[in-house]
Write a protein that holds these residues in place. Structure first.
Motif, PDB file in Angstrom:
ATOM      1  N   ASP A  58     -11.011 -40.121 -32.613  1.00 36.79           N
ATOM      2  CA  ASP A  58     -10.055 -40.772 -32.927  1.00 36.79           C
ATOM      3  C   ASP A  58      -8.625 -40.461 -32.388  1.00 36.79           C
ATOM      4  OD1 ASP A  58     -11.913 -42.209 -34.420  1.00 36.79           O
ATOM      5  OD2 ASP A  58     -10.995 -41.829 -36.183  1.00 36.79           O
ATOM      6  N   GLU A  59      -8.430 -39.100 -32.194  1.00 38.49           N
ATOM      7  CA  GLU A  59      -7.183 -38.580 -31.789  1.00 38.49           C
ATOM      8  C   GLU A  59      -6.971 -38.433 -30.137  1.00 38.49           C
ATOM      9  OE1 GLU A  59      -6.005 -34.680 -33.419  1.00 38.49           O
ATOM     10  OE2 GLU A  59      -6.623 -35.416 -35.361  1.00 38.49           O
ATOM     11  N   VAL A  60      -8.150 -38.826 -29.543  1.00 37.71           N
ATOM     12  CA  VAL A  60      -8.164 -38.796 -28.165  1.00 37.71           C
ATOM     13  C   VAL A  60      -8.390 -40.042 -27.373  1.00 37.71           C
ATOM     14  CG1 VAL A  60      -9.242 -37.600 -26.085  1.00 37.71           C
ATOM     15  CG2 VAL A  60      -8.890 -36.227 -28.250  1.00 37.71           C
ATOM     16  N   ILE A  61      -9.245 -40.845 -27.946  1.00 34.82           N
ATOM     17  CA  ILE A  61      -9.726 -42.300 -27.445  1.00 34.82           C
ATOM     18  C   ILE A  61      -8.680 -43.165 -27.498  1.00 34.82           C
ATOM     19  CG2 ILE A  61     -11.654 -44.068 -27.648  1.00 34.82           C
ATOM     20  CD1 ILE A  61     -13.493 -42.127 -28.587  1.00 34.82           C
ATOM     21  N   GLY A  62      -8.526 -43.773 -26.277  1.00 32.35           N
ATOM     22  CA  GLY A  62      -7.281 -44.628 -26.061  1.00 32.35           C
ATOM     23  C   GLY A  62      -6.146 -44.245 -25.986  1.00 32.35           C
ATOM     24  N   LYS A  63      -5.881 -42.901 -25.870  1.00 36.72           N
ATOM     25  CA  LYS A  63      -4.541 -42.494 -25.991  1.00 36.72           C
ATOM     26  C   LYS A  63      -4.156 -41.751 -24.551  1.00 36.72           C
ATOM     27  CE  LYS A  63      -3.821 -42.044 -30.611  1.00 36.72           C
ATOM     28  NZ  LYS A  63      -4.892 -42.391 -31.197  1.00 36.72           N
ATOM     29  N   GLU A  64      -2.806 -42.274 -24.145  1.00 33.41           N
ATOM     30  CA  GLU A  64      -2.624 -41.736 -22.760  1.00 33.41           C
ATOM     31  C   GLU A  64      -2.205 -40.298 -22.793  1.00 33.41           C
ATOM     32  OE1 GLU A  64      -1.268 -43.206 -20.031  1.00 33.41           O
ATOM     33  OE2 GLU A  64      -1.763 -45.503 -20.279  1.00 33.41           O
ATOM     34  N   ASN A  65      -1.731 -39.677 -23.856  1.00 29.40           N
ATOM     35  CA  ASN A  65      -1.588 -38.301 -23.868  1.00 29.40           C
ATOM     36  C   ASN A  65      -2.621 -37.605 -24.424  1.00 29.40           C
ATOM     37  OD1 ASN A  65      -1.297 -39.185 -26.494  1.00 29.40           O
ATOM     38  ND2 ASN A  65       0.558 -38.036 -27.064  1.00 29.40           N
ATOM     39  N   TRP A  66      -3.817 -37.985 -24.366  1.00 30.73           N
ATOM     40  CA  TRP A  66      -5.061 -37.161 -25.038  1.00 30.73           C
ATOM     41  C   TRP A  66      -4.973 -35.879 -24.372  1.00 30.73           C
ATOM     42  CZ3 TRP A  66      -8.427 -34.842 -21.825  1.00 30.73           C
ATOM     43  CH2 TRP A  66      -8.554 -35.245 -20.433  1.00 30.73           C
ATOM     44  N   ASN A  67      -4.603 -35.402 -23.242  1.00 29.77           N
ATOM     45  CA  ASN A  67      -4.791 -33.970 -22.709  1.00 29.77           C
ATOM     46  C   ASN A  67      -3.932 -33.142 -23.492  1.00 29.77           C
ATOM     47  OD1 ASN A  67      -2.920 -35.391 -21.172  1.00 29.77           O
ATOM     48  ND2 ASN A  67      -3.131 -34.272 -19.283  1.00 29.77           N
ATOM     49  N   GLU A  68      -2.682 -33.639 -23.797  1.00 34.11           N
ATOM     50  CA  GLU A  68      -1.477 -32.964 -24.491  1.00 34.11           C
ATOM     51  C   GLU A  68      -2.155 -32.592 -25.975  1.00 34.11           C
ATOM     52  OE1 GLU A  68       2.103 -35.284 -24.828  1.00 34.11           O
ATOM     53  OE2 GLU A  68       2.259 -35.591 -22.571  1.00 34.11           O
ATOM     54  N   ILE A  69      -3.099 -33.577 -26.445  1.00 28.81           N
ATOM     55  CA  ILE A  69      -3.477 -33.280 -27.748  1.00 28.81           C
ATOM     56  C   ILE A  69      -4.634 -32.264 -27.665  1.00 28.81           C
ATOM     57  CG2 ILE A  69      -5.062 -34.257 -29.531  1.00 28.81           C
ATOM     58  CD1 ILE A  69      -3.443 -36.910 -28.795  1.00 28.81           C
ATOM     59  N   VAL A  70      -5.422 -32.083 -26.750  1.00 27.59           N
ATOM     60  CA  VAL A  70      -6.304 -31.257 -26.486  1.00 27.59           C
ATOM     61  C   VAL A  70      -5.592 -29.916 -26.055  1.00 27.59           C
ATOM     62  CG1 VAL A  70      -8.128 -30.302 -25.125  1.00 27.59           C
ATOM     63  CG2 VAL A  70      -8.233 -32.648 -25.742  1.00 27.59           C
ATOM     64  N   ASP A  71      -4.771 -29.908 -25.267  1.00 29.65           N
ATOM     65  CA  ASP A  71      -4.028 -28.616 -24.873  1.00 29.65           C
ATOM     66  C   ASP A  71      -3.367 -27.802 -26.228  1.00 29.65           C
ATOM     67  OD1 ASP A  71      -4.776 -29.071 -22.277  1.00 29.65           O
ATOM     68  OD2 ASP A  71      -2.810 -29.925 -21.564  1.00 29.65           O
ATOM     69  N   ALA A  72      -2.767 -28.781 -27.059  1.00 25.83           N
ATOM     70  CA  ALA A  72      -2.234 -28.260 -28.256  1.00 25.83           C
ATOM     71  C   ALA A  72      -3.198 -27.374 -29.061  1.00 25.83           C
ATOM     72  CB  ALA A  72      -1.614 -29.366 -29.053  1.00 25.83           C
TER      73      ALA A  72
END
Length: 152
Positions: A96-110
């Motif tokens: 849910d934190e990644v799907i549909g988000k433009e900034n998904w890679n920032e979330i993963v990188d964090a």
């Protein structure tokens, strides 16, 4: 690129995020030991059935650690081994934190910053069970990661 579904996220994610290699130095609370160096491979893998990305230590191996037993009954157990941790889950990132988000890679990188990895690997190291020289007893040692850096 935006992932719009779990299937889309799971397909090819590991090409986008290949395993990360880190080198670390840790202090083990034991007067007989100095700093111990180790290397680890960290992966981020989608787990479709559970609906999350898992951040895990594929492999962590330290240099060989040796400490003699001390003679008194209050002495410490001897150590003659390397720390080896395999397939240890460090964290999860819900889809849910990644799907549909433009900034998904920032979330993963964090989830894979130096500070986060120090904290998460520190927990795994503190849960690690050493064996005494006879192999009869298991025990833990407090560990603190003093240095962590990405390789390559």
């Amino acid at each position: 690129m935006v992932y719009n579904s779990a299937a889309e996220l799971c397909e090819g994610f590991e090409q986008v995020y290949p395993p990360i290699h880190v080198q670390l130095t840790m202090e083990i609370v034991d007067k007989r030991l100095g700093p111990v160096k180790a290397e680890a491979e960290i992966s981020i893998k989608p787990v479709k059935s559970k609906g999350y990305l898992e951040v895990l230590v594929e492999e962590l191996e330290s240099e060989h650690i040796f400490a003699d037993e001390t003679g008194s009954i209050y002495g410490s157990f001897g150590i003659d081994q390397s720390i080896e941790i395999y397939d240890e889950l460090l964290a999860v990132i819900p889809f849910d934190e990644v799907i549909g988000k433009e900034n998904w890679n920032e979330i993963v990188d964090a989830s894979i910053t130096v500070e986060k990895l120090k904290e998460q690997l520190g927990k795994a190291l503190n849960d690690y069970q050493f064996s005494d020289l006879s192999g009869k007893y298991k025990f833990r040692k407090r560990c603190t990661i003093t240095e962590l850096q990405f390789m390559g």
